[in-house]
Design an enzyme around this catalytic site. Structure first.
Site: not given
Ligand code: GLU
Length: 477
Positions: A18, A247-250
């Site tokens: 990320h 967000s990290k998962r974005q």
């Protein structure tokens, strides 16, 4: 400071890198290099459920892409160090600083439900703290599932000085009896991180702010193990343009995505440097060496850093402008390969420079320069400029072909073509648009494009004359 500075980047291999991770890696690298210290890479793969195959190797490749080379050849891989974590866990149990917990999932869920109903913060209730030696050994003998928890202080405060956020205090009564060893025999992040940071003699832990709440737990662990904690610096959160937490998962924020879109590694790194750090001057461009020279932890901001894509685009376009034609063509080549456009290095180089001043990302190049590879299709009327006529346009193009045919190949360059054609236009007393529009349109088939001189120079004499001849044919019909 007399001690050797040792920092580490400790990603979990749970997917792609990320941008926030790249920033953490960069700051750790810079701080170590600036102080002639060491920068270590550690793969935190203790959460077996979240592991993604190949993610560790991917992280290594990514760091190398940015020249963030770690010092020790050897990368520390936590899953290979289980015996070490077990040894320390046993030590903590023997010293009664940690204890076995045999609580079932069901019991813990029920407890959580009751706490929620009473609007209490969810936490372990210490049920297994008072088990007798006998109960423990008989549970262990029948291999009852268990974890190991750290006995946390229940009163007082845990204080530490963060190098970015100054003094931080946590009330101990809010700290849960942390699990340090899971039922699968793997350590939790907390234990593994503390043990490894100690083993590697890490002097400075530089990591994202999301790890701030874990730090008091780590400090308690350091004390329990009789070790001195390192210094901590927690980096500000990354925020979206609307100030919401990134967000990290974005999607779309992985470093790989940015590279794929044609952000240059050096531009992305420069951008990431400025996310939460500033040099205290108006300077915005930093090579990796300059970053090392200028970086310091004091200038890290506390406030969240807004991820401004326009700024990234601007920086990237500035870096693209500075590339040599050869370098630009080399970096652009994979995009042309992917689009199955077959080209040679020389032609590609001439083509990509026509857009060098305009593009923000390398992936724009293929679409913008497609007309160099595919002969443009258009209608005859489109060749005629405003008040001009088809008949005049035909005459101009025929004369232009005559002029260009005489030009030697070796002066077939933008500047020479421009001055020769412009002088000729003045001598003929013909309107610029009347001639240059059809020329440009015949060469590109586009209403907006680089100048006809740039296009002709890139196409080369032969292709230019061929395209002009085709326009003439169309007008003659
Ligand atoms: N493994 C953690 C992460 O993925 C590292 C946190 C730390 O640096 O202590 O971010």
């Amino acid at each position: 400071m007399s001690e050797k500075i040792i920092t580490r980047f400790a990603p979990s291999p749970t997917g792609f890198l990320h941008v926030g991770g790249l920033r953490t890696a960069l700051y750790n690298y810079l701080f170590a290099k600036k102080n002639k210290g060491h920068f270590i890479l550690r793969i935190e793969d203790t959460d077996q459920e979240r592991l993604v195959e190949g993610a560790g190797e991917h992280l290594e490749v990514m760091l190398k892409n940015f020249n963030l080379h770690w010092n020790n050849e050897e990368i520390i891989i936590q899953s290979k160090r289980l015996a070490i974590y077990k040894k320390y866990t046993e030590q903590l149990i023997t010293e009664r600083k940690a204890y076995y917990c045999f609580c079932t999932k069901e019991r813990l869920e029920k407890l959580r439900g009751e706490q929620q109903a009473k609007k209490l913060a969810p936490r372990y209730d210490g049920h297994c703290t008072g088990l007798s030696e006998q109960e423990i050994s008989s549970n262990l003998a029948v291999q009852q599932q268990h974890v190991v928890r750290l006995r946390m202080p229940t009163t007082g405060i845990t204080v530490f000085t963060d190098l970015v956020r100054s003094d931080i205090q946590f009330k101990n009564e809010l700290l849960d009896d942390q699990i340090i060893l899971k039922s699968d025999g793997f350590p939790t992040y907390h234990l593994a991180s503390v043990v490894d940071d100690h083993d590697s003699q890490i002097t400075h832990v530089i990591r994202g702010e999301e790890w701030l709440p874990s730090t008091p737990k780590h400090i308690v662990l350091y004390r329990a193990l009789d070790w001195d904690p390192p210094q901590f610096a927690h980096l500000p959160l990354l925020l979206n343009a609307d100030k919401s937490k990134m967000s990290k998962r974005q999607g779309d924020v992985t470093v790989e995505d940015f590279l794929k879109k044609g952000y240059l590694p050096e531009a992305l790194l420069n951008f990431v440097l400025l996310l939460g750090w500033n040099p205290g001057t108006t300077e915005e461009f930093f090579s990796l060496e300059q970053m090392v020279q200028h970086f310091d932890l004091e200038k890290i901001n506390k406030a969240g850093a807004v991820f401004n894509v326009e700024k990234l685009d601007w920086l990237n376009s500035q870096y693209i402008k500075k590339l040599t034609p050869t370098d630009l063509a080399q970096r652009a080549k994979p995009y042309f390969d992917e689009a199955l456009i077959d080209t040679n290095a020389d032609y590609l180089q001439r083509i990509v420079i026509t857009e060098q001043e305009r593009i923000k990302q390398l992936d724009e190049l293929v679409e913008k320069t497609r007309y160099f590879f595919v002969e443009p299709e258009y209608r005859a009327e489109e060749l005629v400029w405003k008040k001009s006529t088809a008949k005049d346009t035909l005459r101009y193009l025929n004369k232009l072909i005559e002029l260009l045919e005489q030009l030697p190949e070796k002066t077939w360059q933008t500047v020479e073509l421009e001055s020769c054609i412009k002088d000729w236009l003045i001598a003929q007393q013909w309107g610029t648009g009347d001639v240059l529009w059809p020329m440009r349109f015949a060469l590109s088939g586009l209403k907006a494009s680089p100048s006809p001189f740039e296009i002709a120079a890139a196409l080369g004499k032969e292709k230019t004359l061929k395209r002009l001849a085709k326009a003439v044919m169309l007008l003659e019909k």
